[in-house]
Enzyme design. Structure first.
Site, mmCIF file in Angstrom:
data_model
loop_
_atom_site.group_PDB
_atom_site.id
_atom_site.type_symbol
_atom_site.label_atom_id
_atom_site.label_comp_id
_atom_site.label_asym_id
_atom_site.label_seq_id
_atom_site.Cartn_x
_atom_site.Cartn_y
_atom_site.Cartn_z
ATOM 1 N N LYS A 13 52.165 46.957 3.174
ATOM 2 C CA LYS A 13 51.864 48.102 4.052
ATOM 3 C C LYS A 13 52.558 49.372 3.552
ATOM 4 O O LYS A 13 51.931 50.417 3.407
ATOM 5 C CB LYS A 13 52.327 47.812 5.497
ATOM 6 C CG LYS A 13 51.702 46.570 6.117
ATOM 7 C CD LYS A 13 52.179 46.366 7.554
ATOM 8 C CE LYS A 13 53.662 46.075 7.700
ATOM 9 N NZ LYS A 13 54.121 44.815 7.059
ATOM 10 N N ARG A 88 52.762 46.348 17.108
ATOM 11 C CA ARG A 88 53.082 44.995 16.666
ATOM 12 C C ARG A 88 52.902 43.962 17.774
ATOM 13 O O ARG A 88 53.211 42.785 17.560
ATOM 14 C CB ARG A 88 54.529 44.938 16.177
ATOM 15 C CG ARG A 88 54.658 45.075 14.675
ATOM 16 C CD ARG A 88 56.124 45.007 14.292
ATOM 17 N NE ARG A 88 56.320 44.444 12.986
ATOM 18 C CZ ARG A 88 56.640 45.166 11.896
ATOM 19 N NH1 ARG A 88 56.757 46.457 11.943
ATOM 20 N NH2 ARG A 88 56.836 44.563 10.755
ATOM 21 N N ARG A 127 62.292 42.627 -3.104
ATOM 22 C CA ARG A 127 62.020 44.037 -2.763
ATOM 23 C C ARG A 127 63.241 44.934 -2.978
ATOM 24 O O ARG A 127 64.347 44.612 -2.563
ATOM 25 C CB ARG A 127 61.572 44.130 -1.296
ATOM 26 C CG ARG A 127 61.506 45.553 -0.775
ATOM 27 C CD ARG A 127 60.580 45.731 0.387
ATOM 28 N NE ARG A 127 60.906 44.935 1.552
ATOM 29 C CZ ARG A 127 60.099 44.825 2.618
ATOM 30 N NH1 ARG A 127 58.938 45.458 2.643
ATOM 31 N NH2 ARG A 127 60.461 44.082 3.638
ATOM 32 N N ARG A 173 60.537 36.910 11.059
ATOM 33 C CA ARG A 173 59.561 38.000 11.106
ATOM 34 C C ARG A 173 58.135 37.464 10.967
ATOM 35 O O ARG A 173 57.207 37.985 11.586
ATOM 36 C CB ARG A 173 59.879 39.040 10.027
ATOM 37 C CG ARG A 173 61.015 39.971 10.453
ATOM 38 C CD ARG A 173 61.870 40.478 9.316
ATOM 39 N NE ARG A 173 61.153 41.274 8.349
ATOM 40 C CZ ARG A 173 61.584 41.508 7.106
ATOM 41 N NH1 ARG A 173 62.736 40.994 6.690
ATOM 42 N NH2 ARG A 173 60.882 42.245 6.298
HETATM 43 P P1 ADP Z 1 58.215 44.880 7.161
HETATM 44 O O1 ADP Z 1 58.050 46.024 6.181
HETATM 45 O O2 ADP Z 1 58.889 43.747 6.533
HETATM 46 O O3 ADP Z 1 56.933 44.576 7.858
HETATM 47 P P2 ADP Z 1 59.420 46.768 8.976
HETATM 48 O O4 ADP Z 1 60.225 47.658 8.108
HETATM 49 O O5 ADP Z 1 58.093 47.271 9.402
HETATM 50 O O6 ADP Z 1 59.244 45.358 8.261
HETATM 51 O O7 ADP Z 1 60.235 46.380 10.278
HETATM 52 C C1 ADP Z 1 61.586 45.953 10.201
HETATM 53 C C2 ADP Z 1 62.087 45.592 11.586
HETATM 54 O O8 ADP Z 1 62.031 46.733 12.443
HETATM 55 C C3 ADP Z 1 61.284 44.524 12.321
HETATM 56 O O9 ADP Z 1 61.659 43.207 11.949
HETATM 57 C C4 ADP Z 1 61.640 44.842 13.787
HETATM 58 O O10 ADP Z 1 62.934 44.377 14.114
HETATM 59 C C5 ADP Z 1 61.669 46.364 13.776
HETATM 60 N N1 ADP Z 1 60.345 46.925 14.079
HETATM 61 C C6 ADP Z 1 59.510 47.579 13.222
HETATM 62 N N2 ADP Z 1 58.375 47.958 13.837
HETATM 63 C C7 ADP Z 1 58.474 47.533 15.123
HETATM 64 C C8 ADP Z 1 57.622 47.595 16.262
HETATM 65 N N3 ADP Z 1 56.414 48.174 16.221
HETATM 66 N N4 ADP Z 1 58.067 47.038 17.419
HETATM 67 C C9 ADP Z 1 59.285 46.467 17.505
HETATM 68 N N5 ADP Z 1 60.118 46.348 16.471
HETATM 69 C C10 ADP Z 1 59.744 46.876 15.282
HETATM 70 P P1 ADP Z 2 55.481 45.727 3.765
HETATM 71 O O1 ADP Z 2 55.678 47.205 4.003
HETATM 72 O O2 ADP Z 2 54.156 45.226 4.247
HETATM 73 O O3 ADP Z 2 56.614 44.903 4.289
HETATM 74 P P2 ADP Z 2 55.935 46.395 0.936
HETATM 75 O O4 ADP Z 2 54.894 47.407 0.637
HETATM 76 O O5 ADP Z 2 57.335 46.871 1.089
HETATM 77 O O6 ADP Z 2 55.480 45.478 2.185
HETATM 78 O O7 ADP Z 2 55.884 45.297 -0.233
HETATM 79 C C1 ADP Z 2 56.827 44.215 -0.277
HETATM 80 C C2 ADP Z 2 57.279 43.979 -1.734
HETATM 81 O O8 ADP Z 2 56.170 43.450 -2.470
HETATM 82 C C3 ADP Z 2 57.709 45.242 -2.453
HETATM 83 O O9 ADP Z 2 58.792 44.906 -3.309
HETATM 84 C C4 ADP Z 2 56.464 45.666 -3.246
HETATM 85 O O10 ADP Z 2 56.829 46.332 -4.462
HETATM 86 C C5 ADP Z 2 55.782 44.337 -3.518
HETATM 87 N N1 ADP Z 2 54.318 44.418 -3.454
HETATM 88 C C6 ADP Z 2 53.558 45.172 -2.628
HETATM 89 N N2 ADP Z 2 52.233 44.967 -2.838
HETATM 90 C C7 ADP Z 2 52.143 44.040 -3.828
HETATM 91 C C8 ADP Z 2 51.043 43.405 -4.510
HETATM 92 N N3 ADP Z 2 49.785 43.674 -4.174
HETATM 93 N N4 ADP Z 2 51.350 42.505 -5.458
HETATM 94 C C9 ADP Z 2 52.650 42.212 -5.779
HETATM 95 N N5 ADP Z 2 53.718 42.776 -5.192
HETATM 96 C C10 ADP Z 2 53.488 43.681 -4.220
#
Ligand code: ADP
Ligand code: ADP
Ligand code: ZN
Length: 230
Positions: A13, A88, A127, A173
């Site tokens: 994302k 979420r 990451r 998560r």
């Molecule tokens: P990821 O990139 O791994 O999807 P995020 O950076 O979006 O994780 O979120 C990290 C943490 O922030 C989540 O595990 C949660 O604790 C909190 N968080 C993020 N978005 C929300 C939301 N919409 N509602 C509640 N908690 C959230």
């Molecule tokens: P999210 O915001 O959904 O938690 P991220 O965009 O931070 O996910 O991506 C998680 C990790 O995976 C990062 O280290 C990123 O560089 C890597 N990544 C993202 N998209 C891809 C893909 N299509 N293939 C391989 N690695 C990826």
């Protein structure tokens, strides 16, 4: 363009949102980034949410919804925005719909990035993020050109790993995603807004798929049966 990116942790994302932000000149709103910034700056909100982030559970809706509502009023959202990580759960999806109605804003699409749980643990444990500019990297899948400096902003020694990017928290998560976040897919499907892309493809391919579904091309919400006479 006003869109939501949905998907499990590590689906891509943030990576895709940053690409779209640059291409389209629209705001990237990541609830996770907003919370982490508050934790880093030791704000009242940061103190409220720090241990919740570490656990992998959701921050209470009331706090999250208020933060998003305020963020959407900022000037940089006027041209459009990408919501990354919000909503979420069902309560957040309903609150968002009401909030957008009140603000007179219409969403264009909801893009779901699908991914396999087992691969996500690998993605998340590799990451890296540049704390200078926010660019994301990966130990294997997106290495910076020079080990310790950012390709984007040139900062050195600024790569960080998130406190919650460990296997135990990632599993929690993922549980939250399957137990609560996936339940909002029918909400958007019912409104004809849901588009789906394959997040297991290479990054550039995922970008191309997102661009295609946003243009109304292949994939997404089209009925699979042939049109009458076609
Ligand atoms: P990821 O990139 O791994 O999807 P995020 O950076 O979006 O994780 O979120 C990290 C943490 O922030 C989540 O595990 C949660 O604790 C909190 N968080 C993020 N978005 C929300 C939301 N919409 N509602 C509640 N908690 C959230
Ligand atoms: P999210 O915001 O959904 O938690 P991220 O965009 O931070 O996910 O991506 C998680 C990790 O995976 C990062 O280290 C990123 O560089 C890597 N990544 C993202 N998209 C891809 C893909 N299509 N293939 C391989 N690695 C990826
Ligand atoms: Zn950087």
């Amino acid at each position: 363009m006003r869109i939501i990116l949905l998907g499990p942790p590590g689906a891509g994302k943030g990576t895709q949102a940053r690409i779209l932000m640059e291409k389209e000149g629209i705001a990237h709103i990541s609830t996770g980034d907003l919370f982490r910034e508050n934790v880093k700056n030791k704000t009242v909100l940061g103190q409220q949410v720090e241990s919740i982030l570490k656990s992998g559970k959701l921050v209470p809706d009331q706090i999250t919804i208020k933060m998003i509502s305020e963020r959407l009023d900022a000037d940089d959202c006027k041209n459009g925005f990408i919501l990354d990580g919000f909503p979420r759960n069902e309560a957040q999806a309903e609150a968002l719909e009401k909030m957008l109605q009140e603000k007179g804003i219409k969403l264009d699409a909801v893009v779901q990035i699908e991914a396999d749980d087992e691969k996500l643990v690998e993605r998340i444990s590799g990451r890296l993020t540049c704390s200078g500019c926010g660019e994301g990297y990966h130990d294997r899948f997106k290495k910076p050109q020079h080990t310790d400096s950012c390709d984007k902003c040139g900062a050195t020694g600024k790569f960080t790993r998130r406190a919650d990017d460990n296997e135990k928290t990632v599993r929690e998560r993922l549980n939250v995603y399957h137990g609560q976040t996936k339940a909002i897919l029918p909400f958007y499907e019912g409104r004809g807004m849901l588009k789906t892309v394959d997040g297991m493809a290479p990054m550039e391919d995922v970008t191309a798929q997102i661009e295609a579904v946003l243009k109304g091309g292949k994939g997404g919400d089209r009925p699979s049966s042939p049109r009458p006479g076609g």
